[in-house]
Design a protein around this motif. Structure first.
Motif, PDB file in Angstrom:
ATOM      1  N   GLY B 538       0.688  -1.058  -0.247  1.00 30.95           N
ATOM      2  CA  GLY B 538       0.146   0.028  -0.110  1.00 30.95           C
ATOM      3  C   GLY B 538       0.893   1.303  -0.007  1.00 30.95           C
ATOM      4  O   GLY B 538       0.220   2.504  -0.273  1.00 30.95           O
ATOM      5  N   ARG B 539       2.053   1.204   0.384  1.00 31.97           N
ATOM      6  CA  ARG B 539       2.890   2.442   0.512  1.00 31.97           C
ATOM      7  C   ARG B 539       4.179   2.648  -0.284  1.00 31.97           C
ATOM      8  O   ARG B 539       4.900   3.280  -0.063  1.00 31.97           O
ATOM      9  CB  ARG B 539       3.303   2.684   2.073  1.00 31.97           C
ATOM     10  CG  ARG B 539       2.194   2.709   2.944  1.00 31.97           C
ATOM     11  CD  ARG B 539       2.961   3.094   4.381  1.00 31.97           C
ATOM     12  NE  ARG B 539       1.942   2.988   5.496  1.00 31.97           N
ATOM     13  CZ  ARG B 539       0.997   4.028   5.746  1.00 31.97           C
ATOM     14  NH1 ARG B 539       1.039   5.017   5.132  1.00 31.97           N
ATOM     15  NH2 ARG B 539       0.206   3.799   7.113  1.00 31.97           N
ATOM     16  N   GLY B 540       3.995   1.678  -1.565  1.00 30.77           N
ATOM     17  CA  GLY B 540       5.023   1.729  -2.275  1.00 30.77           C
ATOM     18  C   GLY B 540       6.203   0.945  -2.636  1.00 30.77           C
ATOM     19  O   GLY B 540       6.811   0.975  -3.478  1.00 30.77           O
ATOM     20  N   PRO B 541       6.722   0.059  -1.602  1.00 26.58           N
ATOM     21  CA  PRO B 541       7.659  -0.981  -1.794  1.00 26.58           C
ATOM     22  C   PRO B 541       7.308  -1.744  -2.895  1.00 26.58           C
ATOM     23  O   PRO B 541       8.268  -2.040  -3.729  1.00 26.58           O
ATOM     24  CB  PRO B 541       7.833  -1.801  -0.457  1.00 26.58           C
ATOM     25  CG  PRO B 541       7.228  -0.774   0.459  1.00 26.58           C
ATOM     26  CD  PRO B 541       6.301   0.173   0.089  1.00 26.58           C
ATOM     27  N   ASN B 542       6.017  -2.149  -3.093  1.00 32.03           N
ATOM     28  CA  ASN B 542       5.736  -3.139  -4.098  1.00 32.03           C
ATOM     29  C   ASN B 542       4.672  -2.545  -4.781  1.00 32.03           C
ATOM     30  O   ASN B 542       3.297  -2.648  -4.379  1.00 32.03           O
ATOM     31  CB  ASN B 542       5.446  -4.600  -3.718  1.00 32.03           C
ATOM     32  CG  ASN B 542       5.547  -5.559  -4.739  1.00 32.03           C
ATOM     33  OD1 ASN B 542       4.902  -5.026  -6.065  1.00 32.03           O
ATOM     34  ND2 ASN B 542       5.842  -6.740  -4.789  1.00 32.03           N
ATOM     35  N   ASP B 543       4.705  -1.860  -6.128  1.00 28.84           N
ATOM     36  CA  ASP B 543       3.512  -1.502  -6.686  1.00 28.84           C
ATOM     37  C   ASP B 543       2.628  -2.347  -7.578  1.00 28.84           C
ATOM     38  O   ASP B 543       1.892  -1.861  -8.345  1.00 28.84           O
ATOM     39  CB  ASP B 543       3.919  -0.096  -7.595  1.00 28.84           C
ATOM     40  CG  ASP B 543       3.755   1.149  -6.718  1.00 28.84           C
ATOM     41  OD1 ASP B 543       3.183   1.178  -5.675  1.00 28.84           O
ATOM     42  OD2 ASP B 543       4.317   2.144  -7.106  1.00 28.84           O
ATOM     43  N   VAL B 544       2.949  -3.661  -7.333  1.00 25.13           N
ATOM     44  CA  VAL B 544       2.275  -4.704  -8.192  1.00 25.13           C
ATOM     45  C   VAL B 544       0.801  -4.499  -8.439  1.00 25.13           C
ATOM     46  O   VAL B 544       0.259  -4.682  -9.298  1.00 25.13           O
ATOM     47  CB  VAL B 544       2.545  -6.068  -7.915  1.00 25.13           C
ATOM     48  CG1 VAL B 544       1.941  -6.317  -6.346  1.00 25.13           C
ATOM     49  CG2 VAL B 544       2.164  -7.032  -8.759  1.00 25.13           C
ATOM     50  N   MET B 545      -0.070  -4.084  -7.331  1.00 26.53           N
ATOM     51  CA  MET B 545      -1.528  -3.893  -7.649  1.00 26.53           C
ATOM     52  C   MET B 545      -1.661  -2.824  -8.472  1.00 26.53           C
ATOM     53  O   MET B 545      -2.667  -3.020  -9.612  1.00 26.53           O
ATOM     54  CB  MET B 545      -2.204  -3.607  -6.222  1.00 26.53           C
ATOM     55  CG  MET B 545      -2.052  -4.689  -5.375  1.00 26.53           C
ATOM     56  SD  MET B 545      -2.626  -4.206  -3.551  1.00 26.53           S
ATOM     57  CE  MET B 545      -2.810  -5.675  -2.656  1.00 26.53           C
ATOM     58  N   LYS B 546      -0.887  -1.747  -8.676  1.00 26.51           N
ATOM     59  CA  LYS B 546      -1.232  -0.716  -9.337  1.00 26.51           C
ATOM     60  C   LYS B 546      -0.600  -1.414 -11.028  1.00 26.51           C
ATOM     61  O   LYS B 546      -1.333  -0.806 -11.838  1.00 26.51           O
ATOM     62  CB  LYS B 546      -0.448   0.613  -9.306  1.00 26.51           C
ATOM     63  CG  LYS B 546      -1.092   1.337  -8.089  1.00 26.51           C
ATOM     64  CD  LYS B 546      -0.155   2.269  -7.371  1.00 26.51           C
ATOM     65  CE  LYS B 546      -0.511   2.619  -5.825  1.00 26.51           C
ATOM     66  NZ  LYS B 546      -1.544   3.623  -6.165  1.00 26.51           N
ATOM     67  N   THR B 547       0.421  -1.809 -11.178  1.00 20.85           N
ATOM     68  CA  THR B 547       0.832  -2.538 -12.360  1.00 20.85           C
ATOM     69  C   THR B 547      -0.325  -3.335 -12.870  1.00 20.85           C
ATOM     70  O   THR B 547      -0.471  -3.150 -14.072  1.00 20.85           O
ATOM     71  CB  THR B 547       2.227  -3.229 -12.021  1.00 20.85           C
ATOM     72  OG1 THR B 547       3.180  -2.169 -11.379  1.00 20.85           O
ATOM     73  CG2 THR B 547       2.896  -3.635 -13.303  1.00 20.85           C
TER      74      THR B 547
END
Lengths: 564, 564
Positions: B538-547
């Protein structure tokens, strides 16, 4: 005409096939369902009162010999083939499936005084009750830095030979003591056919930590497990391990009586079902992976030299075809994940549609999922519903699904699960290639490839490699027949090498799925995300999967302990 | 006897309740289903040929007035109450639901020359077509560092007042020009009842970026959006914002005719359905969170001072009860997630069991899930099926399920989904408490708490706080009636403050769920894991959901663009 017979010993049944040695054409097939099947709850009659513990899985060796009697005469009768035209026999087996016997090969479970002792019976490959012994083996091997451990992905399975043997010693020392031999059922069957005890390089290498260069683990290692275990190799096994394709011996008069074949018919050393599929589909050289795809998937590749690719199940010289290093990797659930989904999470309207259209759930879901483009489900999954075999070698990992929205439907999830197994396969291919083992294309067999075209196309697109589906639905039995022809040799109308046999006898693939360039480009993006999640959850940065399993185990135990 | 009437204007219908002012007892209820409901596809007859775009949602203001005519006379008839005994009226509304009117309050959609113009109609709260305008508002506010932005979690919603107003200007400048007023439907209804135009502090604060200390955003900000938008507050709204509990005016002769009540009956300023539930369940002081739980959940808490807790929907002085700062937070899907699960991923045998036992799917799943101890499912989920409202304020996040095995069943998943929403609630409570806003206990209302006991117990266990379920199933209407009694004032037999009204009229909770100490300890462990995943995804370390969402959008577009 010259024929060979292959017999494939599966988990619930044995299957024999009669093959034309010149062309590989399959003339007849016969299947025998084991009378005692898998013994998971108790011993067979008249000893049903002997209960088995959780995770036990035994078999009755008599079922194996009954398979010969039930199938081979039928092949001859159905085809009218003259036994004189059958030039060789080969067999393959599940593994590690092993049993204790006397020096003359009599299974201990057939002795009156040991019949009611569960440890005297055959331990089937999926007997999982030797986990404590596997843990001890791994702990000791790690602490002493055994040089063979990296060849097995750093972990010896509870399914393998020494874990099962050590469990006998731990829990039934008298049975261990009474066993003159501890032997793979594969090798035992060959012994029964020929009267000659052999140990094949495939099961020895993949399940009993043997290598052509270094032999077995040393006495000190075994002694470290238990002083009584120190001499297991010399007292209960054999250091003479023979490569696949070797003639084990000739059919005995007694075995000729079971089968209707001629005494003296050449018999090949035993093989393993997955591994024998490799020449069966025509692969006898490096560069092509054979994927045996079913409930789980077994990946087999040949290489010219020893390389330590991360997370292999094993690498064995002469382990798949003589003259090459055989690499084995695995995905511990593939069809099982799709089966879990259809059994657990598919709503009635999909069931209704399947009924209405006369299709299976898988067919309806695959059809709907095929309408989605790569990435259009919005989902990504980690295919770890049954842990991860390769390349992480960790049974405590679990499944993950990410990207769900209120618009996510069954076909979206189904497609994401198919894709996840393809990402898992790609991860294995990348591990092999990083170690210098080429994987240029894939030949798929094992049943699932025939049932799920979408999975094949996705696998091609995700891996960027052609996926060829093998022609025969019974690759293992056909591969065994090929080895039977090699046991006979060219002089007797067979072949002098498995390479020559496969070149003549392997059928061309039924269909080839070629990667779509645009789909592959999207899957490249998605696979990067898969690998990030794979490493984050699988390599330690976030151990939540293990934490969840630990809490689950603790809470389930508390429940058991609470008053009813 | 003295009575008050509250009218709750929902999405599909309006509900009026007649309440005993002394005790709060609900004597009668009447519901009116709007004739034109939600207009999502086209305008109503005779203009059905005017189609609406995707994400549009309009209403017909005539439906609101019809609600008074259909319900209030029925309340009087059903109870035999003398209109002279009705001392006050209050109403609450969905929000931001807004419309353009002339200077005398005539809705533009009722003018012949604008009837066929969609922008002349009421924009319902869930009209989501103003996203481009919301994006512009957020972009400008961020770039100019508007001081009010942090009070709204750093993001203005497309559902709110200026996004909707700006869409009118963008797409129908003539309608914008013709609008003498842009007004919340809530305030418009009060205007129709009393002839007096008011603007209540709740909708002004939460939806139109008003604060008691700083007023509205300044002219320069509006001018930055569009020069024609610069004077929206002064030309089409009002700077006079009145606190909740104020008497807006008295019932006009015309409105008395609709309702059967006496002209001159006091009318309170308008309120919002979620916010008016707070005094309705007896909460008028800091320390207690009110959770309005339905398809989504709205969390409301009072505080003594302004604090900037992370990820609030808004903090507004006098926004919930006069004299306090009202904090609003939200979970964008709660019941919707459970509904998605039952609609999408529950196999036939659960449906069959429900049918056999005469239970709902939720009842069967909750019963089975209740047999599991905390953590025994082995699963953990992130409750982001519809994005995350608080505390991450990110619509592009998505749902995650981790820990699946081949043994995972429907009740395991159902329980994990219930737990995930409780972890989401706990995260909001922790954000408030970190900013110094106390949350010692929770009162739950909104329908879901009555239907799902397991969810309530899990919520108590996960948050470590008592969850009290409100007695009334129609909290908003009762809260509106309380405000009606406050509009009347003590001199007329009502109350001089909402605190006094709630003390006398709010019913004690129906049930209280107390946290189980052992369960809470396990959930503390699981919530740590939830927070780790929450921050990682949710805070940026892994943006996979947005990708995944970006790839999905790209692929869906490609599909649309391809030849059919």
């Amino acid at each position: 005409m010259r024929y060979a017979i292959g017999v494939d010993f599966g988990t619930e049944s044995g299957r024999a096939v009669l093959v034309d040695v010149a062309t590989g054409a399959e003339l007849a097939t016969a299947v025998h369902r084991y009378a005692n099947g898998v013994l998971a709850a108790h011993l067979p009659a008249p000893d049903e009162d002997v209960r088995l513990g959780p995770d036990w899985a035994l078999q009755d060796p008599a079922d194996y010999l009954a398979t010969f009697r039930a199938t081979v005469p039928r092949l001859l009768a159905d085809t009218g083939v003259d036994p004189a035209e059958v030039i060789g026999i080969g067999i393959d087996f599940t593994s590690c499936t092993m049993l204790p016997t006397t020096a003359d090969g009599t299974p201990l479970c057939e002795l009156d005084d040991l019949r009611r002792e569960p440890h005297a019976w055959v331990k089937l490959w999926k007997h999982h009750a030797a986990q404590p012994e596997a843990d001890r083996i791994n702990e000791l091997a790690r602490s002493t830095g055994e040089p063979w451990l990296p060849r097995y992905g750093g972990r010896i399975s509870s399914e393998w030979f020494y874990a099962k043997s050590l469990q006998i010693l731990d829990e039934a020392p008298a049975v261990y003591e009474a066993a003159d031999r501890l032997i793979e059922a594969a090798d035992w069957v060959i012994w029964q056919l020929t009267g000659v005890e052999t140990r094949n390089s495939c099961t020895a290498g993949y399940k009993a930590i043997w290598s052509k260069a270094d032999g077995f683990p040393d006495r000190a290692f075994f002694a470290g497990l238990d002083p009584r275990f120190a001499d297991i190799v010399d007292t209960k096994m054999s250091r003479r391990v023979v490569p696949l394709g070797t003639r084990a011996g000739e059919l005995s008069v007694e075995a000729a009586g079971w089968t209707g074949l001629r005494p003296g018919t050449p018999v090949a050393v035993a093989n393993v079902d997955a591994h024998v599929s490799v020449p069966a589909v025509g692969v006898t050289a490096p560069g092509t992976m054979v994927a045996v795809m079913g409930t789980s998937t077994c990946h087999l590749v040949l290489g010219d030299r020893l390389a330590l690719a991360e997370g292999m199940c094993g690498v064995v010289e002469d382990g798949i075809v003589p003259g090459s290093f055989g690499y084995e990797a695995g995905q511990s659930a593939v069809g099982d994940i799709f089966g879990w989904f259809t059994a657990t999470a598919v709503p009635p309207e999909v069931h209704d549609a399947a009924r209405r259209e006369g299709l299976s759930l898988h067919e309806v879901l695959a059809r709907d999922a095929a309408r989605l483009r790569p990435g259009e489900s919005g989902l990504l999954a980690l295919d770890w519903w049954n842990g991860n075999r390769s390349i992480l070698v960790d049974v405590d990992l679990s499944g993950l699904l990410i990207g769900a929205t209120l618009a996510t439907g069954p076909a979206d999830i189904y497609r994401a699960l198919l894709e996840s197994t393809a990402f898992g396969t790609r991860t294995i291919i990348e591990s092999l290639e990083a170690a210098g083992v080429a994987v240029d294309r894939v030949v798929a067999c094992g049943g699932l490839p025939d049932r799920n075209e979408l999975l094949m196309q996705i696998s091609a697109d995700v891996t960027g490699r052609e996926f060829e589906v093998a022609a025969s639905a019974q690759a293992p039995a056909v591969g065994s027949a090929m080895y039977g022809a090699v046991a006979a040799g060219a002089a007797s109308g067979g072949y002098d090498s498995i390479q020559a046999a496969a070149a003549a006898m392997a059928a061309p693939g039924a269909r080839t799925y070629r990667p779509d360039r645009e789909a592959s480009a999207v899957y490249d993006e998605l696979h990067r995300e898969y690998r990030t999640l794979h490493d984050y959850f699988g390599r330690g940065p976030n151990d939540v999967m293990k934490t969840l399993k630990a809490i689950r185990a603790r809470q389930a135990r508390r429940l058991d302990a609470s008053p009813a």
